[in-house]
Structures are given as C-alpha cells and as structure tokens.
Design a protein around this motif. Structure first.
Motif, PDB file in Angstrom:
ATOM      1  N   HIS A  15      -3.549  -0.436   2.206  1.00 18.71           N
ATOM      2  CA  HIS A  15      -3.061   0.677   2.938  1.00 18.71           C
ATOM      3  C   HIS A  15      -2.290   0.763   3.768  1.00 18.71           C
ATOM      4  O   HIS A  15      -1.297   1.462   4.050  1.00 18.71           O
ATOM      5  N   ALA A  16      -2.417  -0.145   4.927  1.00 19.97           N
ATOM      6  CA  ALA A  16      -1.722  -0.394   6.029  1.00 19.97           C
ATOM      7  C   ALA A  16      -0.418  -0.825   5.855  1.00 19.97           C
ATOM      8  O   ALA A  16       0.695  -0.390   6.042  1.00 19.97           O
ATOM      9  N   HIS A  17      -0.474  -2.164   5.074  1.00 18.79           N
ATOM     10  CA  HIS A  17       0.926  -2.595   4.678  1.00 18.79           C
ATOM     11  C   HIS A  17       1.774  -1.617   3.732  1.00 18.79           C
ATOM     12  O   HIS A  17       3.012  -1.586   4.352  1.00 18.79           O
ATOM     13  N   ILE A  18       1.341  -1.312   2.903  1.00 15.29           N
ATOM     14  CA  ILE A  18       2.056  -0.057   1.917  1.00 15.29           C
ATOM     15  C   ILE A  18       2.478   0.825   2.698  1.00 15.29           C
ATOM     16  O   ILE A  18       3.696   1.204   2.524  1.00 15.29           O
ATOM     17  N   ALA A  19       1.796   1.392   3.725  1.00 14.71           N
ATOM     18  CA  ALA A  19       2.234   2.795   4.516  1.00 14.71           C
ATOM     19  C   ALA A  19       3.560   2.195   5.015  1.00 14.71           C
ATOM     20  O   ALA A  19       4.566   3.191   5.484  1.00 14.71           O
ATOM     21  N   ASP A  20       3.451   0.889   5.664  1.00 10.97           N
ATOM     22  CA  ASP A  20       4.590   0.654   6.417  1.00 10.97           C
ATOM     23  C   ASP A  20       5.919   0.132   5.583  1.00 10.97           C
ATOM     24  O   ASP A  20       7.117   0.126   6.000  1.00 10.97           O
ATOM     25  N   TYR A  21       5.653  -0.482   4.548  1.00 10.79           N
ATOM     26  CA  TYR A  21       6.795  -1.049   3.532  1.00 10.79           C
ATOM     27  C   TYR A  21       6.719  -0.838   2.299  1.00 10.79           C
ATOM     28  O   TYR A  21       7.425  -1.763   1.567  1.00 10.79           O
ATOM     29  N   VAL A  22       6.486   0.388   1.965  1.00  9.55           N
ATOM     30  CA  VAL A  22       6.626   0.618   0.539  1.00  9.55           C
ATOM     31  C   VAL A  22       8.050   0.556  -0.120  1.00  9.55           C
ATOM     32  O   VAL A  22       8.145   0.225  -1.169  1.00  9.55           O
ATOM     33  N   PHE A  23       9.052   0.941   1.024  1.00  6.83           N
ATOM     34  CA  PHE A  23      10.409   1.039   0.361  1.00  6.83           C
ATOM     35  C   PHE A  23      11.170  -0.243   0.611  1.00  6.83           C
ATOM     36  O   PHE A  23      12.304  -0.534   0.111  1.00  6.83           O
ATOM     37  N   TRP A  24      10.467  -1.327   1.112  1.00  2.00           N
ATOM     38  CA  TRP A  24      11.235  -2.536   1.567  1.00  2.00           C
ATOM     39  C   TRP A  24      10.496  -3.846   0.925  1.00  2.00           C
ATOM     40  O   TRP A  24      11.345  -4.764   0.441  1.00  2.00           O
ATOM     41  N   ASP A  25       9.283  -3.933   0.741  1.00  3.64           N
ATOM     42  CA  ASP A  25       8.686  -4.971   0.428  1.00  3.64           C
ATOM     43  C   ASP A  25       8.505  -5.295  -1.039  1.00  3.64           C
ATOM     44  O   ASP A  25       7.936  -4.599  -1.898  1.00  3.64           O
ATOM     45  N   ALA A  26       9.583  -6.005  -1.551  1.00  4.11           N
ATOM     46  CA  ALA A  26       9.729  -6.325  -3.187  1.00  4.11           C
ATOM     47  C   ALA A  26       8.265  -7.011  -3.737  1.00  4.11           C
ATOM     48  O   ALA A  26       8.170  -7.361  -4.896  1.00  4.11           O
ATOM     49  N   ASP A  32      -2.291  -4.412  -5.096  1.00  2.74           N
ATOM     50  CA  ASP A  32      -2.073  -3.825  -3.761  1.00  2.74           C
ATOM     51  C   ASP A  32      -2.268  -2.275  -3.946  1.00  2.74           C
ATOM     52  O   ASP A  32      -2.830  -1.581  -3.377  1.00  2.74           O
ATOM     53  N   ILE A  33      -1.350  -1.838  -4.929  1.00  3.40           N
ATOM     54  CA  ILE A  33      -1.319  -0.353  -5.166  1.00  3.40           C
ATOM     55  C   ILE A  33      -2.837  -0.011  -5.417  1.00  3.40           C
ATOM     56  O   ILE A  33      -3.232   1.177  -5.017  1.00  3.40           O
ATOM     57  N   GLY A  34      -3.330  -0.547  -6.276  1.00  4.36           N
ATOM     58  CA  GLY A  34      -4.741  -0.118  -6.497  1.00  4.36           C
ATOM     59  C   GLY A  34      -5.867  -0.108  -5.316  1.00  4.36           C
ATOM     60  O   GLY A  34      -6.476   0.804  -5.008  1.00  4.36           O
ATOM     61  N   LEU A  35      -5.649  -1.194  -4.638  1.00  5.83           N
ATOM     62  CA  LEU A  35      -6.412  -1.274  -3.399  1.00  5.83           C
ATOM     63  C   LEU A  35      -6.019  -0.056  -2.407  1.00  5.83           C
ATOM     64  O   LEU A  35      -6.848   0.525  -1.841  1.00  5.83           O
ATOM     65  N   CYS A  36      -4.717   0.149  -2.192  1.00  9.65           N
ATOM     66  CA  CYS A  36      -4.358   1.223  -1.260  1.00  9.65           C
ATOM     67  C   CYS A  36      -4.736   2.575  -1.921  1.00  9.65           C
ATOM     68  O   CYS A  36      -5.043   3.510  -1.188  1.00  9.65           O
ATOM     69  N   ALA A  37      -4.616   2.656  -3.237  1.00  5.49           N
ATOM     70  CA  ALA A  37      -5.133   4.056  -3.702  1.00  5.49           C
ATOM     71  C   ALA A  37      -6.570   4.260  -3.887  1.00  5.49           C
ATOM     72  O   ALA A  37      -6.871   5.349  -3.360  1.00  5.49           O
TER      73      ALA A  37
END
Length: 157
Positions: A15-26, A32-37
């Motif tokens: 969640h912390a990683h995706i919140a910061d890097y959703v638009f930049w981290d390929a 990761d999306i499932g864990l964040c969800a």
C-alpha cells in the motif's frame, strides 16, 4: 490498522509503495495490487468511508470488504504503468484472489471479524413507548360536510 495489518506486513508495504509510485513504477505486479487492495479496503471500512448501511453480520461485512477491494483493484489496474503486463497475465483476477486471501487471513485472527462487525453497528436504542398525545388536527376537519374538505362532484359526459 495495526491490529489487522502491521507496518511490517506485505499489505502495508504494498500500500505504501503503490501510493507513492503507482504512476512511475513499471514493476508493480498483480500480487502487489491485491495486497494493496486488501489494506486499502480494510482501511476504508475502519474509517467508515462510503458506509451507508453498516453490516449486521459476517456475510454483509465480507460483501462490503469485497466490494471495496474490487474498487481498489479496478482503480489500480487502470492507473499502473504496467497495464499491458497486467492484462496479458490475467492480472485483475490474480489481484482479486490475492486481496481475498489477505483479507481472509486478517479476519481469521483473534476476534477481528466480530470486532469489525461491531465497529459500525447501530447502537441498540432503548425501546421507548410512542406517545400520541399531540393531536394537531381535529378529526372533525376531515369529515365530509364539515366544510373543511369536500369532494368535488365527478363529471359524467
């Protein structure tokens, strides 16, 4: 939230990683999306966001969390840079399955399930007798012929 997902849990980290890097981290994966969800849906429920009808039982709680989780998965799958990789690897289904597993693990710990159902439960109102001592309208006002309300005559052609 520490009660359900600690700061060292993979859900919190995703969640912390995706919140910061959703638009930049390929390199964000469906896992990761499932864990964040899972983290985001539980956080949304705990805060009471968009919770118009609180759950009355475990089944309704699970339906609410699944709905919240699907919203997050759909949103993230449309935002991540690696959309093509997600589409080719059936990423949406993988993310939903991962989210369901993470939520099930969090809810099965201790008394989390009962605590979450009770979190937004409506307080048990004391049953108070209903008093009909306010009679603002006199019943005679509605009687035919009193002049207050009279029916119109029906026209026939």
């Amino acid at each position: 939230m520490d009660r359900y997902f600690s700061t060292s849990s993979p859900e919190y980290k995703a969640h912390a990683h995706i919140a910061d890097y959703v638009f930049w981290d390929a390199n964000i994966t469906a896992q990761d999306i499932g864990l964040c969800a899972a983290y985001a849906s539980l956080q949304r429920y705990v805060k009471g966001e968009d919770l118009y009808i609180p759950p009355r039982n475990v089944t309704e709680l699970q339906a609410i969390l699944r709905n919240y989780s699907d919203h997050v998965v759909n949103s993230l799958c449309s935002q991540v840079v690696s959309r093509v990789a997600l589409r080719n690897s059936n990423g949406w289904a993988v993310a939903r399955a991962q989210s369901a597993r993470s939520l099930a693990a969090a809810l099965s710990k201790d008394d989390n399930l009962e605590r979450l159902v009770a979190l937004h439960a409506a307080p048990q109102a004391e049953q108070q007798p209903i008093h009909h001592h306010f009679n603002l309208l006199d019943e005679d006002d509605y009687a035919f012929g009193s002049g207050a309300v009279t029916p119109r005559q029906i026209r026939s052609n």
